[in-house]
Design a protein around this motif. Sequence first.
Motif, mmCIF file in Angstrom:
data_model
loop_
_atom_site.group_PDB
_atom_site.id
_atom_site.type_symbol
_atom_site.label_atom_id
_atom_site.label_comp_id
_atom_site.label_asym_id
_atom_site.label_seq_id
_atom_site.Cartn_x
_atom_site.Cartn_y
_atom_site.Cartn_z
ATOM 1 N N LEU A 5 0.821 -1.204 0.000
ATOM 2 C CA LEU A 5 0.000 0.000 0.000
ATOM 3 C C LEU A 5 0.858 1.258 0.000
ATOM 4 O O LEU A 5 0.519 2.251 -0.649
ATOM 5 C CB LEU A 5 -0.933 -0.004 1.205
ATOM 6 N N THR A 6 1.967 1.235 0.710
ATOM 7 C CA THR A 6 2.854 2.392 0.755
ATOM 8 C C THR A 6 3.351 2.752 -0.632
ATOM 9 O O THR A 6 3.480 3.930 -0.982
ATOM 10 C CB THR A 6 4.060 2.120 1.664
ATOM 11 N N ASP A 7 3.612 1.749 -1.427
ATOM 12 C CA ASP A 7 4.139 1.989 -2.768
ATOM 13 C C ASP A 7 3.133 2.666 -3.700
ATOM 14 O O ASP A 7 3.508 3.163 -4.761
ATOM 15 C CB ASP A 7 4.586 0.665 -3.410
ATOM 16 N N LEU A 8 1.872 2.689 -3.290
ATOM 17 C CA LEU A 8 0.855 3.267 -4.161
ATOM 18 C C LEU A 8 0.880 4.786 -4.176
ATOM 19 O O LEU A 8 0.349 5.406 -5.101
ATOM 20 C CB LEU A 8 -0.535 2.787 -3.730
ATOM 21 N N CYS A 9 1.422 5.409 -3.138
ATOM 22 C CA CYS A 9 1.376 6.865 -3.085
ATOM 23 C C CYS A 9 2.626 7.435 -2.419
ATOM 24 O O CYS A 9 3.287 6.763 -1.634
ATOM 25 C CB CYS A 9 0.116 7.349 -2.353
ATOM 26 N N ARG A 10 2.927 8.676 -2.747
ATOM 27 C CA ARG A 10 4.121 9.338 -2.237
ATOM 28 C C ARG A 10 3.957 9.723 -0.774
ATOM 29 O O ARG A 10 4.907 9.680 0.002
ATOM 30 C CB ARG A 10 4.392 10.589 -3.070
ATOM 31 N N TYR A 11 2.747 10.134 -0.401
ATOM 32 C CA TYR A 11 2.489 10.586 0.965
ATOM 33 C C TYR A 11 1.471 9.652 1.646
ATOM 34 O O TYR A 11 0.606 9.079 0.969
ATOM 35 C CB TYR A 11 1.926 12.008 0.964
ATOM 36 N N PRO A 12 1.528 9.550 2.965
ATOM 37 C CA PRO A 12 0.562 8.713 3.687
ATOM 38 C C PRO A 12 -0.772 9.432 3.889
ATOM 39 O O PRO A 12 -1.292 9.542 4.997
ATOM 40 C CB PRO A 12 1.278 8.454 5.021
ATOM 41 N N ILE A 13 -1.313 9.929 2.796
ATOM 42 C CA ILE A 13 -2.536 10.738 2.825
ATOM 43 C C ILE A 13 -3.566 10.110 1.901
ATOM 44 O O ILE A 13 -3.326 9.954 0.696
ATOM 45 C CB ILE A 13 -2.247 12.187 2.391
ATOM 46 N N VAL A 14 -4.702 9.747 2.467
ATOM 47 C CA VAL A 14 -5.783 9.098 1.724
ATOM 48 C C VAL A 14 -6.992 10.021 1.719
ATOM 49 O O VAL A 14 -7.376 10.555 2.762
ATOM 50 C CB VAL A 14 -6.164 7.746 2.363
ATOM 51 N N GLN A 15 -7.569 10.218 0.551
ATOM 52 C CA GLN A 15 -8.814 11.001 0.447
ATOM 53 C C GLN A 15 -9.987 10.056 0.679
ATOM 54 O O GLN A 15 -10.136 9.051 0.000
ATOM 55 C CB GLN A 15 -8.891 11.663 -0.924
ATOM 56 N N ALA A 16 -10.789 10.375 1.670
ATOM 57 C CA ALA A 16 -11.885 9.486 2.058
ATOM 58 C C ALA A 16 -12.924 9.353 0.954
ATOM 59 O O ALA A 16 -13.228 10.320 0.246
ATOM 60 C CB ALA A 16 -12.564 10.004 3.321
ATOM 61 N N PRO A 17 -13.499 8.153 0.811
ATOM 62 C CA PRO A 17 -14.610 7.965 -0.131
ATOM 63 C C PRO A 17 -15.903 8.477 0.493
ATOM 64 O O PRO A 17 -16.456 7.851 1.395
ATOM 65 C CB PRO A 17 -14.647 6.446 -0.327
ATOM 66 N N MET A 18 -16.374 9.628 0.038
ATOM 67 C CA MET A 18 -17.573 10.254 0.589
ATOM 68 C C MET A 18 -18.738 10.023 -0.363
ATOM 69 O O MET A 18 -18.815 10.636 -1.432
ATOM 70 C CB MET A 18 -17.329 11.751 0.812
ATOM 71 N N ALA A 19 -19.647 9.131 0.019
ATOM 72 C CA ALA A 19 -20.793 8.819 -0.827
ATOM 73 C C ALA A 19 -21.722 10.022 -0.918
ATOM 74 O O ALA A 19 -21.810 10.835 -0.003
ATOM 75 C CB ALA A 19 -21.542 7.613 -0.274
#
Length: 357
Positions: A5-19
């Motif tokens: 999962l770390t390799d997927l992004c540069r920063y440890p920041i995830v944008q929440a899925p807001m329905a």
Amino acid sequence: MSSALTDLCRYPIVQAPMAGGASCPQLAAAVCEAGGLGFLAAGYKTADGMYQEIKQVRGLTTRPFGVNLFMPQPHYADPAAVEVYRHQLAGEVNWYDTSLGDPEAGRDDGYEAKLAILRDDPVPVVSFTFGCPTRDTVAALKRAGTLTVVTVTTPDEALAAQHVGADAVCVQGIEAGGHQGTHRDDPANDGTGIGLLSLITQIRETVQLPIVAAGGLMRGSQIAAALTAGADAAQLGTAFLVCPESGANTLHKQAMTNPLFTRTELTRAFSGRPARGLVNRFLHEHGPYAPAAYPEVHHLTSPLRKAAAAAGDPQGMALWAGQGHRQARELPAGQLVEVLAAELGAASAALALRTAS
């Protein structure tokens, strides 16, 4: 976070899925391009609607992204209680000159059809809310090359996620905006949720899974605190809701910092499930009477919420927001990711300096 999962992004920041529209392709792609992990929210969409948004994201970025699914809900609502609430809403029907929705409009959110698409045409990450998928579901996604994340609100729920083979858990504190992602909606537990930092510690001591922390996070310094507590990454929703790329209603965005809305509260008023939103007229008047009935109440109030938005009346809308909503910054999503990363770096450096001294 796990190396995968770390390799997927540069920063440890995830944008929440807001329905409900906020987590649109433009927002998810902008976050991904800036070095975070963007998410689409498949909740309340058809399977084809989800697929069309996936295609849009792929056309906007080549970076990895995620899709969030709502788990099908069991039948537990009391029909009599739903009918009583229908009568409670009679004044709203007259006020907005609309009708109420059908409470039996469906409860599985097209789950199996969405899973079939995600198995046949995989995305990098799939997360689950309102329950835990089966071991077979997780295994099938894993064979397709997809990482799985389960939203949890207690150590026991985290254990369930670990048992089915999930790759990570999204640990949601009571501070989070929108719906609480509890696996079982028990009215006896209303208001008894655990604060994020305490919950991270409890779950870190319970399972061996990477943790994505969620709950009222609005600044890089707060992300640093979550990472120090044991999280591997942080998920932010309200912080991204006000970005220009967000698909949230303009009235919803404006309400985040509008002095008329000073606090948030957990309520069942709009959906029948506990969700944190800004206290407005609808929440204040109907929250005390709303039954534990999701998605029945969600379907019931949907036309009212749409009519309120069309009338430009935020007092009748579900203004989902985390406890940190007053700290919202109207920045482009990519810029917000960079600002958060810089704040995180500064906070981490300051902590390292204090530790060294």
